[in-house]
Design a protein around this motif. Sequence first.
Motif, PDB file in Angstrom:
ATOM      1  N   MET A  21       0.954  -1.235   0.045  1.00  0.00           N
ATOM      2  CA  MET A  21       0.093  -0.129  -0.013  1.00  0.00           C
ATOM      3  C   MET A  21       0.925   1.227   0.102  1.00  0.00           C
ATOM      4  O   MET A  21       2.026   1.151   0.590  1.00  0.00           O
ATOM      5  CB  MET A  21      -1.035  -0.045   1.183  1.00  0.00           C
ATOM      6  CG  MET A  21      -1.849  -1.065   1.040  1.00  0.00           C
ATOM      7  SD  MET A  21      -3.146  -0.942   2.374  1.00  0.00           S
ATOM      8  CE  MET A  21      -2.331  -1.918   3.869  1.00  0.00           C
ATOM      9  N   GLY A  23       0.770   5.683   0.446  1.00  0.00           N
ATOM     10  CA  GLY A  23       0.011   6.703   0.518  1.00  0.00           C
ATOM     11  C   GLY A  23       0.837   7.963   1.033  1.00  0.00           C
ATOM     12  O   GLY A  23       1.961   8.093   0.800  1.00  0.00           O
ATOM     13  N   ARG A  24       0.314   8.739   2.099  1.00  0.00           N
ATOM     14  CA  ARG A  24       0.992   9.851   2.684  1.00  0.00           C
ATOM     15  C   ARG A  24       0.747   9.845   4.051  1.00  0.00           C
ATOM     16  O   ARG A  24      -0.364   9.500   4.502  1.00  0.00           O
ATOM     17  CB  ARG A  24       0.605  11.145   1.983  1.00  0.00           C
ATOM     18  CG  ARG A  24       0.902  11.092   0.381  1.00  0.00           C
ATOM     19  CD  ARG A  24       0.474  12.463  -0.201  1.00  0.00           C
ATOM     20  NE  ARG A  24       1.418  13.204   0.009  1.00  0.00           N
ATOM     21  CZ  ARG A  24       2.733  13.490  -0.585  1.00  0.00           C
ATOM     22  NH1 ARG A  24       3.066  12.670  -1.708  1.00  0.00           N
ATOM     23  NH2 ARG A  24       3.719  14.624  -0.695  1.00  0.00           N
ATOM     24  N   ARG A  37       5.036   4.158   2.324  1.00  0.00           N
ATOM     25  CA  ARG A  37       4.839   2.799   1.804  1.00  0.00           C
ATOM     26  C   ARG A  37       5.002   1.723   2.728  1.00  0.00           C
ATOM     27  O   ARG A  37       5.746   1.591   3.652  1.00  0.00           O
ATOM     28  CB  ARG A  37       5.850   2.586   0.665  1.00  0.00           C
ATOM     29  CG  ARG A  37       5.826   1.331  -0.008  1.00  0.00           C
ATOM     30  CD  ARG A  37       6.975   1.298  -1.038  1.00  0.00           C
ATOM     31  NE  ARG A  37       6.937  -0.312  -1.624  1.00  0.00           N
ATOM     32  CZ  ARG A  37       6.726  -0.467  -3.071  1.00  0.00           C
ATOM     33  NH1 ARG A  37       6.659   0.542  -3.934  1.00  0.00           N
ATOM     34  NH2 ARG A  37       6.618  -1.448  -3.391  1.00  0.00           N
ATOM     35  N   LYS A 106      -9.621  -0.597   7.542  1.00  0.00           N
ATOM     36  CA  LYS A 106     -10.554  -0.330   6.261  1.00  0.00           C
ATOM     37  C   LYS A 106     -11.897  -0.390   6.706  1.00  0.00           C
ATOM     38  O   LYS A 106     -12.301  -1.720   7.165  1.00  0.00           O
ATOM     39  CB  LYS A 106     -10.003  -1.387   5.258  1.00  0.00           C
ATOM     40  CG  LYS A 106      -8.788  -1.262   4.597  1.00  0.00           C
ATOM     41  CD  LYS A 106      -8.165  -2.196   3.656  1.00  0.00           C
ATOM     42  CE  LYS A 106      -6.757  -2.098   3.130  1.00  0.00           C
ATOM     43  NZ  LYS A 106      -6.519  -3.234   2.213  1.00  0.00           N
ATOM     44  N   VAL A 119      -8.853   1.450   0.715  1.00  0.00           N
ATOM     45  CA  VAL A 119      -8.480   2.699   1.558  1.00  0.00           C
ATOM     46  C   VAL A 119      -8.268   2.246   2.705  1.00  0.00           C
ATOM     47  O   VAL A 119      -9.234   1.895   3.714  1.00  0.00           O
ATOM     48  CB  VAL A 119      -9.355   3.753   1.271  1.00  0.00           C
ATOM     49  CG1 VAL A 119      -8.785   5.048   1.933  1.00  0.00           C
ATOM     50  CG2 VAL A 119      -9.357   3.906  -0.220  1.00  0.00           C
ATOM     51  N   GLY A 134      -2.734   9.550   8.462  1.00  0.00           N
ATOM     52  CA  GLY A 134      -2.461   9.524   7.193  1.00  0.00           C
ATOM     53  C   GLY A 134      -3.370   8.545   6.440  1.00  0.00           C
ATOM     54  O   GLY A 134      -4.223   8.151   7.100  1.00  0.00           O
ATOM     55  N   THR A 135      -3.164   8.405   5.374  1.00  0.00           N
ATOM     56  CA  THR A 135      -3.984   7.479   4.585  1.00  0.00           C
ATOM     57  C   THR A 135      -3.161   6.413   3.508  1.00  0.00           C
ATOM     58  O   THR A 135      -2.298   6.974   2.931  1.00  0.00           O
ATOM     59  CB  THR A 135      -5.073   8.125   3.845  1.00  0.00           C
ATOM     60  OG1 THR A 135      -5.860   8.911   4.455  1.00  0.00           O
ATOM     61  CG2 THR A 135      -5.927   6.974   2.808  1.00  0.00           C
ATOM     62  N   LEU A 136      -3.571   5.233   3.666  1.00  0.00           N
ATOM     63  CA  LEU A 136      -2.716   4.294   2.422  1.00  0.00           C
ATOM     64  C   LEU A 136      -3.758   3.731   1.480  1.00  0.00           C
ATOM     65  O   LEU A 136      -4.827   3.436   2.064  1.00  0.00           O
ATOM     66  CB  LEU A 136      -2.122   2.907   3.253  1.00  0.00           C
ATOM     67  CG  LEU A 136      -0.951   3.500   3.998  1.00  0.00           C
ATOM     68  CD1 LEU A 136      -0.520   2.211   5.222  1.00  0.00           C
ATOM     69  CD2 LEU A 136       0.299   3.634   3.187  1.00  0.00           C
ATOM     70  N   ARG A 137      -3.269   3.540   0.512  1.00  0.00           N
ATOM     71  CA  ARG A 137      -4.284   2.989  -0.692  1.00  0.00           C
ATOM     72  C   ARG A 137      -3.628   2.023  -1.136  1.00  0.00           C
ATOM     73  O   ARG A 137      -2.421   1.751  -1.412  1.00  0.00           O
ATOM     74  CB  ARG A 137      -4.514   4.105  -1.535  1.00  0.00           C
ATOM     75  CG  ARG A 137      -5.469   5.126  -1.129  1.00  0.00           C
ATOM     76  CD  ARG A 137      -5.639   6.171  -2.227  1.00  0.00           C
ATOM     77  NE  ARG A 137      -6.812   7.151  -1.710  1.00  0.00           N
ATOM     78  CZ  ARG A 137      -6.605   8.167  -0.655  1.00  0.00           C
ATOM     79  NH1 ARG A 137      -5.395   8.370  -0.218  1.00  0.00           N
ATOM     80  NH2 ARG A 137      -7.774   8.858  -0.360  1.00  0.00           N
TER      81      ARG A 137
END
Length: 471
Positions: A21, A23-24, A37, A106, A119, A134-137
Amino acid sequence: MSTRTPEEAGGTRGTAFRETMLGRVRLEGEDRPRPIRLDLRAAADRVLRLRGTTDARITGRIRIAGWADDPCAEGELEISPLARRRIRYRMSFMAGDRRLTLDGWKSVSPRRPLKSMTVLPFTLYDEGVPAGEGTLRFPVPTGLVPFLASFRFPRQEDADSHMAPRWNGEPGRTEVWYTTVTDPATGTGLWLHHELTAPADGAEPFAHGWAAVFPKDGPVRHARFGPAKWTGGGDGFTAEGVHAGPGRLSGSAGALSWDLAERAEGAPLFTFPRWSWRRPLLPAAQMLPAARATYAGTFAYDDTTLTPTGAPGATARIYGHGNARRWAWLHADLGAGDVLELVAAVSTRPGLRRLPPLVFLRLRRGGRTWPRRAERTAVGWAGFGRFRAAIGLPTWTVTGRAGLRRIRVEVTQPEERTLALDYTDPDGSHATCRNSESADARVLLERWWGGWRTEAEWTLAGTAHAEVGTR
């Protein structure tokens, strides 16, 4: 003798997969988010229950640009898409000298199935205090195929299920339990060898073995125990006050004595094909109930008492008709959960004794075992010779290629750190092994990317366990 059938020892199925995944994350006190990451490996002790809850262990690497890069992150994964409508991740990792926890889930929704399953909002905690959000995708276009292809359903086996004796009363068989350990405090190597021999002429079976210690500075010492009458080992090997069973090894031989607790830290590893352990059709087969384990307790010799704690090592098993004509063996704890086991041997059977050594090599790295099939290194795609061994002393080598990877293993057994011992086969023939529990090894793993590039490299100075045998 054991009452457990090979099928009963096979275990149930688990689930393993990989996920990446991107993200930021915005850290506390910073105005701009940083790229993050997450590359993880998940392993559950059962097949996924989509209508229930499945708990899994996760390990992997967390990278936060310019702030953290921990390849040894670990934690738990709760997979409950229908029962609780969530998939929760909790991982601890190091950022400098700080240990943080990533916690998020999630929220699965039937109205937005794709987004809700891909997400992952999360919070970073530093000793329970929020340190960032933050959010990872999950990158569907590039990640879906590797994600689906990574799913495995391995048999769930533990060390205990493979410690009971295999011998069923048939003459001409030998069975071995052996453990090798490195004491991290002193660099001393330990070797405990327990053996059941059923003579080929039908004479009474007997139990015997030895213990050896390889000090970092000083001569190698060893002592034998037995032979003693074999009365059955129950859950392992037991004879003359010497015991090797699930979770514990104890006994004495001459001036050596030991009492060690064993904690297995990985799944069993089959060096030879799995079927050859369950159905003894080959001259012999070897496997490791505890491919990675830690040991704690005492080991005394002469006027010295070692008190290892968290000492790395392994326990292995051999079952067959006797020793090979020539052989080489290596066990290498590579650190970070990685381990290499290899056996190269020439059979004593007519027609096989003229062949070059067959190599069985298993590299467990990042939770995966390479090559996927044990037969691959021995017979390759087009017969013998895919992996090659040059057996000799003080240095021997193994090289080979499987798929897009190739490996070179070079082992050195210095004479002053090597012990020569005689073996007697069930048919009365003799062989000599030269063993070192403080050998040196260099392992080079390369991958093809339009040319060979180094993927990983390990150097072991005095912590490799190795042996060369001859007749």
